[in-house]
Motif scaffolding. Structure first.
Motif, PDB file in Angstrom:
ATOM      1  N   UNK A   1       0.820  -1.220   0.000  1.00 13.67           N
ATOM      2  CA  UNK A   1       0.000   0.000   0.000  1.00 13.67           C
ATOM      3  C   UNK A   1       0.851   1.268   0.000  1.00 13.67           C
ATOM      4  N   UNK A   2       2.128   1.170   0.367  1.00 11.62           N
ATOM      5  CA  UNK A   2       3.007   2.348   0.405  1.00 11.62           C
ATOM      6  C   UNK A   2       3.736   2.577  -0.913  1.00 11.62           C
ATOM      7  N   UNK A   3       3.738   1.567  -1.803  1.00 12.21           N
ATOM      8  CA  UNK A   3       4.586   1.608  -2.995  1.00 12.21           C
ATOM      9  C   UNK A   3       3.904   2.233  -4.201  1.00 12.21           C
ATOM     10  N   UNK A   4       4.695   2.915  -5.028  1.00 18.10           N
ATOM     11  CA  UNK A   4       4.175   3.433  -6.289  1.00 18.10           C
ATOM     12  C   UNK A   4       4.315   2.356  -7.372  1.00 18.10           C
ATOM     13  N   UNK A   5       4.063   2.699  -8.606  1.00 17.21           N
ATOM     14  CA  UNK A   5       4.097   1.720  -9.696  1.00 17.21           C
ATOM     15  C   UNK A   5       5.490   1.174  -9.963  1.00 17.21           C
TER      16      UNK A   5
ATOM     17  N   UNK B   1       1.946 -12.389  -2.612  1.00 16.50           N
ATOM     18  CA  UNK B   1       2.110 -12.643  -4.053  1.00 16.50           C
ATOM     19  C   UNK B   1       2.161 -11.333  -4.830  1.00 16.50           C
ATOM     20  N   UNK B   2       1.275 -10.409  -4.487  1.00 15.42           N
ATOM     21  CA  UNK B   2       1.246  -9.123  -5.189  1.00 15.42           C
ATOM     22  C   UNK B   2       2.520  -8.319  -4.936  1.00 15.42           C
ATOM     23  N   UNK B   3       3.007  -8.341  -3.684  1.00 10.44           N
ATOM     24  CA  UNK B   3       4.234  -7.616  -3.370  1.00 10.44           C
ATOM     25  C   UNK B   3       5.416  -8.210  -4.119  1.00 10.44           C
ATOM     26  N   UNK B   4       5.489  -9.521  -4.139  1.00 11.14           N
ATOM     27  CA  UNK B   4       6.596 -10.171  -4.846  1.00 11.14           C
ATOM     28  C   UNK B   4       6.564  -9.850  -6.330  1.00 11.14           C
ATOM     29  N   UNK B   5       5.376  -9.853  -6.913  1.00  6.58           N
ATOM     30  CA  UNK B   5       5.244  -9.551  -8.346  1.00  6.58           C
ATOM     31  C   UNK B   5       5.691  -8.129  -8.648  1.00  6.58           C
ATOM     32  N   UNK B   6       5.221  -7.157  -7.846  1.00  6.26           N
ATOM     33  CA  UNK B   6       5.585  -5.762  -8.084  1.00  6.26           C
ATOM     34  C   UNK B   6       7.076  -5.534  -7.847  1.00  6.26           C
ATOM     35  N   UNK B   7       7.618  -6.131  -6.787  1.00  5.44           N
ATOM     36  CA  UNK B   7       9.038  -5.955  -6.480  1.00  5.44           C
ATOM     37  C   UNK B   7       9.919  -6.535  -7.576  1.00  5.44           C
ATOM     38  N   UNK B   8       9.547  -7.698  -8.093  1.00  2.49           N
ATOM     39  CA  UNK B   8      10.323  -8.309  -9.182  1.00  2.49           C
ATOM     40  C   UNK B   8      10.230  -7.460 -10.450  1.00  2.49           C
ATOM     41  N   UNK B   9       9.053  -6.923 -10.731  1.00  4.02           N
ATOM     42  CA  UNK B   9       8.890  -6.075 -11.920  1.00  4.02           C
ATOM     43  C   UNK B   9       9.763  -4.833 -11.809  1.00  4.02           C
ATOM     44  N   UNK B  10       9.999  -4.378 -10.582  1.00  6.66           N
ATOM     45  CA  UNK B  10      10.802  -3.182 -10.372  1.00  6.66           C
ATOM     46  C   UNK B  10      12.298  -3.385 -10.461  1.00  6.66           C
ATOM     47  N   UNK B  11      12.737  -4.612 -10.682  1.00  5.98           N
ATOM     48  CA  UNK B  11      14.181  -4.870 -10.748  1.00  5.98           C
ATOM     49  C   UNK B  11      14.782  -4.569 -12.118  1.00  5.98           C
ATOM     50  N   UNK B  12      13.946  -4.329 -13.117  1.00 11.18           N
ATOM     51  CA  UNK B  12      14.447  -4.060 -14.458  1.00 11.18           C
ATOM     52  C   UNK B  12      13.954  -2.696 -14.931  1.00 11.18           C
ATOM     53  N   UNK B  13      14.778  -2.028 -15.720  1.00  9.87           N
ATOM     54  CA  UNK B  13      14.428  -0.725 -16.268  1.00  9.87           C
ATOM     55  C   UNK B  13      15.175  -0.538 -17.573  1.00  9.87           C
ATOM     56  N   UNK B  14      14.956   0.573 -18.213  1.00  4.62           N
ATOM     57  CA  UNK B  14      15.675   0.911 -19.452  1.00  4.62           C
ATOM     58  C   UNK B  14      16.448   2.195 -19.213  1.00  4.62           C
ATOM     59  N   UNK B  15      17.750   2.154 -19.489  1.00  7.59           N
ATOM     60  CA  UNK B  15      18.604   3.322 -19.299  1.00  7.59           C
ATOM     61  C   UNK B  15      19.371   3.622 -20.586  1.00  7.59           C
TER      62      UNK B  15
ATOM     63  N   UNK C   1       9.187   3.926  -2.556  1.00 10.02           N
ATOM     64  CA  UNK C   1       8.744   5.031  -1.712  1.00 10.02           C
ATOM     65  C   UNK C   1       9.807   6.116  -1.809  1.00 10.02           C
ATOM     66  N   UNK C   2       9.412   7.302  -2.210  1.00  8.06           N
ATOM     67  CA  UNK C   2      10.372   8.396  -2.399  1.00  8.06           C
ATOM     68  C   UNK C   2      11.529   7.959  -3.287  1.00  8.06           C
ATOM     69  N   UNK C   3      11.200   7.179  -4.324  1.00  9.45           N
ATOM     70  CA  UNK C   3      12.143   6.715  -5.347  1.00  9.45           C
ATOM     71  C   UNK C   3      13.128   5.655  -4.840  1.00  9.45           C
ATOM     72  N   UNK C   4      12.931   5.173  -3.615  1.00  4.10           N
ATOM     73  CA  UNK C   4      13.737   4.078  -3.091  1.00  4.10           C
ATOM     74  C   UNK C   4      12.949   2.776  -3.243  1.00  4.10           C
ATOM     75  N   UNK C   5      13.430   1.838  -4.054  1.00  5.88           N
ATOM     76  CA  UNK C   5      12.661   0.616  -4.310  1.00  5.88           C
ATOM     77  C   UNK C   5      12.667  -0.369  -3.149  1.00  5.88           C
ATOM     78  N   UNK C   6      11.553  -1.053  -3.004  1.00  4.23           N
ATOM     79  CA  UNK C   6      11.450  -2.216  -2.128  1.00  4.23           C
ATOM     80  C   UNK C   6      11.793  -3.404  -3.001  1.00  4.23           C
ATOM     81  N   UNK C   7      12.832  -4.148  -2.654  1.00  2.00           N
ATOM     82  CA  UNK C   7      13.358  -5.180  -3.537  1.00  2.00           C
ATOM     83  C   UNK C   7      12.840  -6.570  -3.160  1.00  2.00           C
ATOM     84  N   UNK C   8      12.850  -7.503  -4.105  1.00  2.00           N
ATOM     85  CA  UNK C   8      12.388  -8.868  -3.821  1.00  2.00           C
ATOM     86  C   UNK C   8      13.145  -9.512  -2.662  1.00  2.00           C
ATOM     87  N   UNK C   9      14.417  -9.166  -2.502  1.00  2.00           N
ATOM     88  CA  UNK C   9      15.232  -9.755  -1.440  1.00  2.00           C
ATOM     89  C   UNK C   9      14.741  -9.362  -0.040  1.00  2.00           C
TER      90      UNK C   9
END
Length: 326
Positions: free
Chosen positions: A25-29, A121-135, A33-41
């Motif tokens: 509930x605290x995380x963005x897409x 399950x939802x947290x794990x899915x969102x956290x895993x999706x957040x591990x990749x980006x395009x730079x 939170x404040x641009x600091x990711x919650x990671x799967x680990x």
């Protein structure tokens, strides 16, 4: 609500990591939170209790190397570190940043938070999706890894060394006792001045040149016992810029000379903080249990709490047999 509930967390406070649903509930897409990711680990820590080891009100900048950065509402819990399981086996073992929004203070009336399978399950899915980006890397857009280390610059603000409030904050927030704070300040002030006028070089040791002393490979493995060689012996393995095959021996490593440690890991791959690319390390490189950057000998980044593991060449170490300790 009491004063203790309102004040920021301090070292020694016992906290419980909120449930997966509460964290979600605290995380963005971007799972942040404040641009600091919650990671799967971090997910398996949900619902568990830990002690705050340090407030993270500032960090060093390993991405653009411009000194310190200000961070808000963040702490470290004991020595919880990233195991790289959600990032293709990265072995940097960085300490995990915990935003206060992901934690609750524990008191005599606190109960254990309920956990739902759906939330986990939802947290794990969102956290895993957040591990990749395009730079944009080398002029081209490429897929890259994203973690707390790569996002630390975005999740913090510039902090000048001359900003005196940062030092008062380190004393007031409980990170340092008064005597230790005074000692480090008295020692650090002349080091900072010397660094600024060029009297204190970035690296403490330099070698004889490109032809450094060869040392027989040790083939060190996790659990092996080693002793860090003397500064004189280490200097003999360095080139004239203070490096051994591109790896520097820095000032934060000097206090460990002559001391004995266990090998924590043999490092073969790490994520580059700057680019998010996975780097393969072809030459011997190990990290040692308990041998971390203190943030107490680094001009421009005083009192950094990150406790990053420096990498050690086998040439800087000697094997110690268990029988030698008795």
């Amino acid at each position: 609500m009491t004063f203790a509930d309102k004040r920021p967390l301090r070292p020694g406070d016992v906290v419980e990591v909120r449930s997966a649903a509460e964290i979600l509930a605290t995380l963005d897409s971007d799972a942040a939170v404040d641009r600091m990711p919650f990671m799967p680990e971090m997910a398996h820590h949900a619902g568990r209790r830990y002690t705050v080891s340090r407030r993270v009100d500032k960090i060093c900048n390993t991405i653009t190397s411009t000194g310190s950065r200000r961070m808000d509402a963040t702490v470290y819990l004991e020595d919880l570190r990233c195991d790289g399981s959600g990032h293709d086996g990265c072995q940097a073992a960085c300490k995990l940043y915990w935003k206060e929004a992901w934690l609750r203070r524990v008191d005599d009336h606190s109960g254990v938070s309920d956990e739902s399978t759906e939330g986990a399950v939802k947290l794990e899915h969102l956290a895993h999706a957040g591990t990749r980006t395009v730079r944009k890397i080398g002029g081209e857009r490429s897929e890259a890894w994203r973690c707390q280390a790569t996002e630390a610059l975005n999740a913090s603000k510039p902090l000048k060394t001359s900003n005196l409030s940062q030092y008062w904050r380190e004393l007031r927030n409980g990170n340092f006792g008064l005597l230790r704070f005074i000692f480090l300040s008295v020692r650090g002030f002349p080091m900072e001045i010397a660094s600024r006028v060029g009297l204190l070089k970035p690296l403490p040791l330099k070698g004889p040149g490109s032809q450094s002393t060869a040392v027989e490979p040790l083939d060190l493995q996790p659990g092996d016992l080693v002793q860090v060689r003397s500064p004189t012996e280490i200097a003999a393995t360095l080139d004239e810029s203070g490096h051994n095959s591109g790896l520097s021996f820095d000032r934060e490593m000097l206090p460990y000379c002559g001391r004995t440690f266990r090998v924590r890991d043999r490092v073969r791959r790490i994520i580059d903080d700057k680019t998010g690319r996975m780097l393969n390390i072809p030459k011997d490189s190990v990290i040692l249990d308990g041998a971390v950057c203190s943030g107490e000998r680094s001009p421009g980044t005083w009192f950094c709490p990150r406790q990053i593991y420096p990498f050690w060449r086998e040439a800087w170490l000697r094997r110690v047999e268990e029988s030698d300790r008795t």
